[in-house]
Design a protein around this motif. Structure first.
Motif, PDB file in Angstrom:
ATOM      1  N   GLY A  35      32.440 -39.514  12.336  1.00 21.21           N
ATOM      2  CA  GLY A  35      31.484 -39.446  11.238  1.00 21.21           C
ATOM      3  C   GLY A  35      30.341 -38.506  11.547  1.00 21.21           C
ATOM      4  N   TRP A  36      29.663 -38.118  10.484  1.00 20.92           N
ATOM      5  CA  TRP A  36      28.473 -37.290  10.589  1.00 20.92           C
ATOM      6  C   TRP A  36      27.289 -38.023   9.979  1.00 20.92           C
ATOM      7  N   TYR A  37      26.177 -37.970  10.688  1.00 23.35           N
ATOM      8  CA  TYR A  37      24.930 -38.581  10.269  1.00 23.35           C
ATOM      9  C   TYR A  37      23.833 -37.525  10.343  1.00 23.35           C
ATOM     10  N   ARG A  38      22.715 -37.829   9.740  1.00 26.39           N
ATOM     11  CA  ARG A  38      21.554 -36.963   9.911  1.00 26.39           C
ATOM     12  C   ARG A  38      20.295 -37.805   9.916  1.00 26.39           C
ATOM     13  N   GLN A  39      19.270 -37.238  10.524  1.00 27.48           N
ATOM     14  CA  GLN A  39      17.973 -37.904  10.553  1.00 27.48           C
ATOM     15  C   GLN A  39      16.887 -36.863  10.349  1.00 27.48           C
ATOM     16  N   ALA A  40      16.162 -37.030   9.273  1.00 27.80           N
ATOM     17  CA  ALA A  40      15.029 -36.158   8.979  1.00 27.80           C
ATOM     18  C   ALA A  40      13.764 -36.775   9.562  1.00 27.80           C
ATOM     19  N   PRO A  41      12.744 -35.985   9.815  1.00 24.28           N
ATOM     20  CA  PRO A  41      11.502 -36.521  10.380  1.00 24.28           C
ATOM     21  C   PRO A  41      10.940 -37.645   9.528  1.00 24.28           C
ATOM     22  N   GLY A  42      10.636 -38.755  10.181  1.00 26.24           N
ATOM     23  CA  GLY A  42      10.043 -39.886   9.496  1.00 26.24           C
ATOM     24  C   GLY A  42      11.014 -40.714   8.687  1.00 26.24           C
ATOM     25  N   LYS A  43      12.303 -40.391   8.769  1.00 21.17           N
ATOM     26  CA  LYS A  43      13.292 -41.141   7.996  1.00 21.17           C
ATOM     27  C   LYS A  43      14.329 -41.778   8.919  1.00 21.17           C
ATOM     28  N   LEU A  85      32.015 -30.483   9.707  1.00 26.67           N
ATOM     29  CA  LEU A  85      31.296 -30.828   8.490  1.00 26.67           C
ATOM     30  C   LEU A  85      30.946 -29.513   7.802  1.00 26.67           C
ATOM     31  N   GLN A  86      31.655 -29.222   6.725  1.00 26.74           N
ATOM     32  CA  GLN A  86      31.368 -28.044   5.935  1.00 26.74           C
ATOM     33  C   GLN A  86      30.281 -28.396   4.935  1.00 26.74           C
ATOM     34  N   MET A  87      29.183 -27.682   4.992  1.00 19.55           N
ATOM     35  CA  MET A  87      28.040 -27.982   4.134  1.00 19.55           C
ATOM     36  C   MET A  87      27.779 -26.794   3.228  1.00 19.55           C
ATOM     37  N   ASN A  88      27.938 -27.020   1.937  1.00 12.93           N
ATOM     38  CA  ASN A  88      27.733 -25.963   0.955  1.00 12.93           C
ATOM     39  C   ASN A  88      26.518 -26.266   0.094  1.00 12.93           C
ATOM     40  N   THR A  89      26.021 -25.233  -0.534  1.00 12.41           N
ATOM     41  CA  THR A  89      24.878 -25.358  -1.439  1.00 12.41           C
ATOM     42  C   THR A  89      23.766 -26.177  -0.795  1.00 12.41           C
ATOM     43  N   LEU A  90      23.373 -25.769   0.380  1.00 11.79           N
ATOM     44  CA  LEU A  90      22.354 -26.518   1.113  1.00 11.79           C
ATOM     45  C   LEU A  90      21.023 -26.485   0.369  1.00 11.79           C
ATOM     46  N   GLN A  91      20.311 -27.601   0.477  1.00  7.82           N
ATOM     47  CA  GLN A  91      19.042 -27.772  -0.203  1.00  7.82           C
ATOM     48  C   GLN A  91      17.942 -28.019   0.831  1.00  7.82           C
ATOM     49  N   LEU A  92      16.704 -27.865   0.390  1.00  7.68           N
ATOM     50  CA  LEU A  92      15.584 -28.038   1.312  1.00  7.68           C
ATOM     51  C   LEU A  92      15.612 -29.413   1.979  1.00  7.68           C
ATOM     52  N   ASP A  93      15.986 -30.441   1.218  1.00  9.86           N
ATOM     53  CA  ASP A  93      15.952 -31.784   1.804  1.00  9.86           C
ATOM     54  C   ASP A  93      17.197 -32.107   2.630  1.00  9.86           C
ATOM     55  N   ASP A  94      18.031 -31.121   2.871  1.00  8.27           N
ATOM     56  CA  ASP A  94      19.115 -31.279   3.850  1.00  8.27           C
ATOM     57  C   ASP A  94      18.626 -30.993   5.266  1.00  8.27           C
ATOM     58  N   THR A  95      17.395 -30.549   5.388  1.00  7.82           N
ATOM     59  CA  THR A  95      16.824 -30.274   6.700  1.00  7.82           C
ATOM     60  C   THR A  95      16.756 -31.556   7.521  1.00  7.82           C
ATOM     61  N   ALA A  96      17.374 -31.529   8.688  1.00  7.48           N
ATOM     62  CA  ALA A  96      17.429 -32.715   9.541  1.00  7.48           C
ATOM     63  C   ALA A  96      18.145 -32.356  10.842  1.00  7.48           C
TER      64      ALA A  96
END
Length: 120
Positions: A35-43, A85-96
């Motif tokens: 699996g793939w996870y992410r963690q953004a600052p403060g989240k 993990l292929q990530m398309n159409t990345l958005q600002l809130d994908d930052t992590a």
């Protein structure tokens, strides 16, 4: 000993794509899932995508969080040593920081994470 290593992170602009890789080294017998996870600052750490392992019901079945469904895609090599993990159409809130998880014989193994920054 099992070692999980992510790679492929970087700095991209909104709308661009990235492909993350996760390699599992060491003695593995049955990979139940990756699996793939992410963690953004403060989240909190967020589960993004999973792919079920060999020998399990739904072998190779995938699932996605609503936040990435249709934009991200998880896949793996036939020997279960690498997931992508292929990530398309990345958005600002994908930052992590993006983390890979491998569940091997019921034990979770984690990588050190790879930074993805989406910025204009």
């Amino acid at each position: 000993q099992v070692r999980v290593v992510e790679s492929g992170g970087g700095l991209v602009q909104p709308g661009e794509s990235l492909r993350l890789s996760c390699t599992v080294d060491g003695s593995i017998y049955v990979v139940r899932s990756m699996g793939w996870y992410r963690q953004a600052p403060g989240k909190q750490r967020e589960l993004l995508a999973t792919i079920s392992g060999g020998g399990t019901p739904g072998n190779g079945a995938t699932s996605y969080a609503d936040s990435v469904k249709g934009r991200f895609s998880i896949s793996r090599t036939s020997n279960w040593r690498t997931s992508f993990l292929q990530m398309n159409t990345l958005q600002l809130d994908d930052t992590a920081v993006y983390y890979c998880n491998a569940n091997i014989r019921g034990t979770d193994y984690w990588g050190q994470g790879t930074q993805v920054t989406v910025s204009s």
